[in-house]
Every structure is written in C-alpha cells, then in structure tokens.
Write a protein that holds these residues in place. Structure first.
Motif, PDB file in Angstrom:
ATOM      1  N   PRO A  65     -95.741   9.644  -2.116  1.00 59.49           N
ATOM      2  CA  PRO A  65     -94.392   9.052  -2.147  1.00 59.49           C
ATOM      3  C   PRO A  65     -94.363   7.628  -2.704  1.00 59.49           C
ATOM      4  CG  PRO A  65     -94.768  10.176  -0.065  1.00 59.49           C
ATOM      5  CD  PRO A  65     -96.091  10.126  -0.764  1.00 59.49           C
ATOM      6  N   LYS A  66     -95.448   6.897  -2.533  1.00 61.08           N
ATOM      7  CA  LYS A  66     -95.505   5.518  -3.026  1.00 61.08           C
ATOM      8  C   LYS A  66     -95.572   5.459  -4.550  1.00 61.08           C
ATOM      9  CE  LYS A  66     -98.097   4.239   1.139  1.00 61.08           C
ATOM     10  NZ  LYS A  66     -99.400   3.745   1.656  1.00 61.08           N
ATOM     11  N   LEU A  67     -95.932   6.571  -5.169  1.00 58.60           N
ATOM     12  CA  LEU A  67     -96.089   6.613  -6.623  1.00 58.60           C
ATOM     13  C   LEU A  67     -94.826   7.086  -7.336  1.00 58.60           C
ATOM     14  CD1 LEU A  67     -99.652   8.215  -6.675  1.00 58.60           C
ATOM     15  CD2 LEU A  67     -99.084   5.811  -7.064  1.00 58.60           C
ATOM     16  N   MET A  68     -93.809   7.392  -6.560  1.00 58.76           N
ATOM     17  CA  MET A  68     -92.563   7.875  -7.155  1.00 58.76           C
ATOM     18  C   MET A  68     -91.885   6.756  -7.942  1.00 58.76           C
ATOM     19  SD  MET A  68     -89.372   9.682  -5.180  1.00 58.76           S
ATOM     20  CE  MET A  68     -88.106  10.579  -6.070  1.00 58.76           C
ATOM     21  N   LYS A  69     -91.602   7.024  -9.217  1.00 59.91           N
ATOM     22  CA  LYS A  69     -90.996   6.016 -10.092  1.00 59.91           C
ATOM     23  C   LYS A  69     -89.544   6.328 -10.427  1.00 59.91           C
ATOM     24  CE  LYS A  69     -94.897   3.748 -10.609  1.00 59.91           C
ATOM     25  NZ  LYS A  69     -95.075   2.426  -9.982  1.00 59.91           N
ATOM     26  N   ARG A  70     -89.230   7.627 -10.463  1.00 60.87           N
ATOM     27  CA  ARG A  70     -87.884   8.041 -10.890  1.00 60.87           C
ATOM     28  C   ARG A  70     -87.211   8.809  -9.759  1.00 60.87           C
ATOM     29  NH1 ARG A  70     -89.936  11.094 -16.141  1.00 60.87           N
ATOM     30  NH2 ARG A  70     -91.582  11.602 -14.667  1.00 60.87           N
ATOM     31  N   LYS A  71     -86.328   8.142  -9.054  1.00 61.45           N
ATOM     32  CA  LYS A  71     -85.749   8.732  -7.844  1.00 61.45           C
ATOM     33  C   LYS A  71     -84.827   9.909  -8.118  1.00 61.45           C
ATOM     34  CE  LYS A  71     -86.198   4.651  -4.919  1.00 61.45           C
ATOM     35  NZ  LYS A  71     -85.518   3.678  -4.035  1.00 61.45           N
ATOM     36  N   ASN A  72     -84.329  10.024  -9.332  1.00 63.06           N
ATOM     37  CA  ASN A  72     -83.447  11.146  -9.663  1.00 63.06           C
ATOM     38  C   ASN A  72     -84.168  12.250 -10.425  1.00 63.06           C
ATOM     39  OD1 ASN A  72     -81.135   9.997  -8.479  1.00 63.06           O
ATOM     40  ND2 ASN A  72     -80.810   8.710 -10.279  1.00 63.06           N
ATOM     41  N   ASN A  73     -85.488  12.141 -10.495  1.00 61.32           N
ATOM     42  CA  ASN A  73     -86.275  13.138 -11.208  1.00 61.32           C
ATOM     43  C   ASN A  73     -86.573  14.318 -10.286  1.00 61.32           C
ATOM     44  OD1 ASN A  73     -89.208  14.224 -11.853  1.00 61.32           O
ATOM     45  ND2 ASN A  73     -88.352  13.450 -13.770  1.00 61.32           N
ATOM     46  N   GLN A  74     -86.151  15.519 -10.685  1.00 64.54           N
ATOM     47  CA  GLN A  74     -86.296  16.697  -9.824  1.00 64.54           C
ATOM     48  C   GLN A  74     -87.746  16.975  -9.452  1.00 64.54           C
ATOM     49  OE1 GLN A  74     -84.348  20.164 -11.503  1.00 64.54           O
ATOM     50  NE2 GLN A  74     -82.513  19.732 -10.320  1.00 64.54           N
ATOM     51  N   LEU A  75     -88.631  16.835 -10.415  1.00 58.60           N
ATOM     52  CA  LEU A  75     -90.036  17.128 -10.157  1.00 58.60           C
ATOM     53  C   LEU A  75     -90.621  16.161  -9.134  1.00 58.60           C
ATOM     54  CD1 LEU A  75     -92.689  18.581 -10.688  1.00 58.60           C
ATOM     55  CD2 LEU A  75     -93.015  17.119 -12.701  1.00 58.60           C
ATOM     56  N   SER A 208     -76.488  25.463  -4.033  1.00 57.84           N
ATOM     57  CA  SER A 208     -76.454  24.170  -4.724  1.00 57.84           C
ATOM     58  C   SER A 208     -77.330  23.175  -3.977  1.00 57.84           C
ATOM     59  CB  SER A 208     -75.016  23.631  -4.806  1.00 57.84           C
ATOM     60  OG  SER A 208     -74.504  23.394  -3.509  1.00 57.84           O
ATOM     61  N   GLY A 209     -77.749  22.146  -4.688  1.00 61.00           N
ATOM     62  CA  GLY A 209     -78.516  21.074  -4.068  1.00 61.00           C
ATOM     63  C   GLY A 209     -79.963  21.403  -3.766  1.00 61.00           C
ATOM     64  N   TYR A 210     -80.503  22.431  -4.405  1.00 63.75           N
ATOM     65  CA  TYR A 210     -81.891  22.821  -4.135  1.00 63.75           C
ATOM     66  C   TYR A 210     -82.816  22.313  -5.249  1.00 63.75           C
ATOM     67  CZ  TYR A 210     -80.450  26.587  -7.329  1.00 63.75           C
ATOM     68  OH  TYR A 210     -79.954  27.292  -8.393  1.00 63.75           O
ATOM     69  N   ASP A 211     -84.107  22.357  -4.991  1.00 65.79           N
ATOM     70  CA  ASP A 211     -85.095  21.903  -5.971  1.00 65.79           C
ATOM     71  C   ASP A 211     -85.031  22.738  -7.241  1.00 65.79           C
ATOM     72  OD1 ASP A 211     -86.458  19.813  -4.498  1.00 65.79           O
ATOM     73  OD2 ASP A 211     -87.220  21.400  -3.201  1.00 65.79           O
ATOM     74  N   PHE A 212     -85.100  22.070  -8.372  1.00 67.46           N
ATOM     75  CA  PHE A 212     -85.105  22.711  -9.688  1.00 67.46           C
ATOM     76  C   PHE A 212     -83.842  23.532  -9.944  1.00 67.46           C
ATOM     77  CE2 PHE A 212     -89.657  22.319  -8.482  1.00 67.46           C
ATOM     78  CZ  PHE A 212     -89.987  21.334  -9.400  1.00 67.46           C
ATOM     79  N   GLU A 213     -82.741  23.060  -9.378  1.00 66.40           N
ATOM     80  CA  GLU A 213     -81.464  23.754  -9.580  1.00 66.40           C
ATOM     81  C   GLU A 213     -81.095  23.817 -11.062  1.00 66.40           C
ATOM     82  OE1 GLU A 213     -76.757  23.475  -8.174  1.00 66.40           O
ATOM     83  OE2 GLU A 213     -78.242  22.099  -7.336  1.00 66.40           O
ATOM     84  N   ASN A 214     -81.276  22.712 -11.775  1.00 71.20           N
ATOM     85  CA  ASN A 214     -80.913  22.694 -13.197  1.00 71.20           C
ATOM     86  C   ASN A 214     -81.703  23.726 -13.991  1.00 71.20           C
ATOM     87  OD1 ASN A 214     -79.144  20.644 -12.682  1.00 71.20           O
ATOM     88  ND2 ASN A 214     -80.454  19.004 -13.457  1.00 71.20           N
ATOM     89  N   ARG A 215     -82.983  23.841 -13.671  1.00 67.28           N
ATOM     90  CA  ARG A 215     -83.825  24.810 -14.383  1.00 67.28           C
ATOM     91  C   ARG A 215     -83.351  26.238 -14.132  1.00 67.28           C
ATOM     92  NH1 ARG A 215     -90.136  22.973 -14.436  1.00 67.28           N
ATOM     93  NH2 ARG A 215     -89.818  20.757 -14.817  1.00 67.28           N
ATOM     94  N   LEU A 216     -83.064  26.531 -12.876  1.00 65.33           N
ATOM     95  CA  LEU A 216     -82.636  27.893 -12.558  1.00 65.33           C
ATOM     96  C   LEU A 216     -81.263  28.183 -13.140  1.00 65.33           C
ATOM     97  CD1 LEU A 216     -83.396  30.526 -11.209  1.00 65.33           C
ATOM     98  CD2 LEU A 216     -82.353  29.698  -9.098  1.00 65.33           C
ATOM     99  N   GLN A 217     -80.375  27.204 -13.110  1.00 61.72           N
ATOM    100  CA  GLN A 217     -79.045  27.405 -13.687  1.00 61.72           C
ATOM    101  C   GLN A 217     -79.137  27.680 -15.190  1.00 61.72           C
ATOM    102  OE1 GLN A 217     -76.117  27.818 -12.348  1.00 61.72           O
ATOM    103  NE2 GLN A 217     -76.654  27.373 -10.228  1.00 61.72           N
ATOM    104  N   MET A 218     -80.091  27.049 -15.851  1.00 62.30           N
ATOM    105  CA  MET A 218     -80.298  27.314 -17.283  1.00 62.30           C
ATOM    106  C   MET A 218     -80.769  28.749 -17.502  1.00 62.30           C
ATOM    107  SD  MET A 218     -82.027  23.745 -18.614  1.00 62.30           S
ATOM    108  CE  MET A 218     -82.392  24.419 -20.233  1.00 62.30           C
TER     109      MET A 218
END
Length: 233
Positions: A65-75, A208-218
């Motif tokens: 968690p300390k290495l997280m740089k992009r808070k809006n990044n799904q991965l 909605s609101g789950y991990d990798f939602e954008n990928r699955l929606q695609m």
C-alpha cells in the motif's frame, strides 16, 4: 527492451508454474520498472510466498500500500486491497496460489497455458479448503474447466461463484465476472442463446463499483456488438 523481456519471461514462467524463475524476473521489474511498482511488489510478494518464504511475503504485502502512486488506478487499487488482507492474517500457500491464478485469469491468460499446467492449477484450486475463499476458488475452477473443455463443470462453478459472491463486498468483481462468463457460454448454443442475452444484460446493469469494472464493461460492449452484427446477417 530488457525490462520487456523480463516481463514476458516472468509471465511465461508464472503460466508454467515456475515460481523461482518467475520471481527472478518480476523482482527485476519491481526494482527497475517505472510502471506500477505497487503491482510488481504484489506479484513479488505472492511469488515469495508460494516458493515458501511466507514471512517475507507478509512483510512485502504490508509494504504494497505504501507504493501506491495512482489512487484512481484500478490495478493499483486492486492489489492494495488484496495486500491489506495480509496485514490482518498470515498468508498461506493455498491462498497465495489462488491469488496468482486470479491474476492469470483476469489477464485472460488461461487459454495461453499448456494443458498440463491448467490441470495442475485445477488440482491446486481443488485443494483450497478455506471457506472464505470459496467464491474466488469456484470462479477460478470454472475458468480452468472452461479452458479444458469441461463446459458442464464450468457452468456449475460459474453459477456457484456468482451466488457465493453476490454479497461479497471484498471481492465484488467475482459475481459480475461469473455472470459474464456464463453469458458467453450460453450464447454459444442456440438453445440457450436467449438466456445468454439475459445474463449479459444483468451483468451490464446490475453491478457497479467492482474491481476492473471498465475492463469487463468493454468486454460486454464488444459482445453486444458481435451479437448485433450476427443478427444483421
């Protein structure tokens, strides 16, 4: 270019269940790559664990968690959430292997694995006894059975995964992915095509609101386009 080679070799080794060599390459990416150190740290922790160093694995999970740089990044949000679990409980071999298989599944890499390795993954999953992991276990078992051509078993496990995880706030992605996979199987047969269309719609509209939602929606959108094209012909 060297880092790209390390990535490819690392992934090939993961798919071959060659944990030692996979670790060598993923560690290099963690140390030298500028892309998502957080993700590579998570993979490194998993690989350290499955090769037997559970203490080091847990120490590294606490660092993720300390290495997280992009808070809006799904991965990164996904791996941080997964890593935080091990701040509360010690890692186990069965849990860590299941999490590695989960990454392979999410990256749609099972079809690229050799049959022998798929069967070994299947065996490892079947041995998972922790009831808290049942939803994820059944999703992975279903995906493996699908790749091995065991459609009936795949459907059973996808249905079970969807039901087990519908109220799972921690792993909210399991149910929509299971629904999607079921819809794809149903769409392959004329006898169940309408059921497949219905499941696809439910998957699109009910989660909605789950991990990798954008990928699955695609993927859902792509499937809808194929259906429209098919209906035109």
């Amino acid at each position: 270019l060297q880092l790209l080679c390390s990535y490819e070799i690392g992934w090939c080794c993961i798919m071959q269940l060659n944990w030692e060599r996979a670790l060598e390459n993923i560690v290099r990416l963690k140390l030298e790559s500028k892309w998502s150190v957080c993700y590579y740290a998570y993979l490194t922790a998993l690989l350290e664990g499955v090769r037997g160093d559970l203490k080091k694995c847990q120490e590294m999970m606490i660092e993720v968690p300390k290495l997280m740089k992009r808070k809006n990044n799904q991965l990164e949000m996904f791996v941080v959430r997964k890593a935080k679990v091990f701040q509360k409980i010690p890692p186990t071999d069965e849990h860590l292997k299941l999490l590695i298989f989960e990454i392979v599944y999410l990256w749609k890499a099972f079809p690229n694995c050799e049959e022998e390795n798929l069967k070994q993954m299947l065996k490892e999953c079947e041995n998972v006894a922790n009831p808290c992991l049942k939803g994820l276990k059944h999703l992975i078992l279903a995906a493996l059975h699908k790749c091995l051509g065991n459609t009936t078993k795949a459907v059973e496990y996808f249905q079970s995964a969807a039901q087990l995880s519908e109220s799972d706030l921690e792993d909210g992605h399991i149910s929509p992915f299971a629904f999607y996979e079921l819809s794809i199987i149903m769409l392959e047969s004329k006898h169940s095509e309408q059921k497949g269309v219905q499941l696809l719609k439910e998957c699109k509209e009910n989660f909605s609101g789950y991990d990798f939602e954008n990928r699955l929606q695609m993927r859902i959108h792509s499937t809808e386009l194929r259906l429209k094209e098919k209906n035109r012909t």
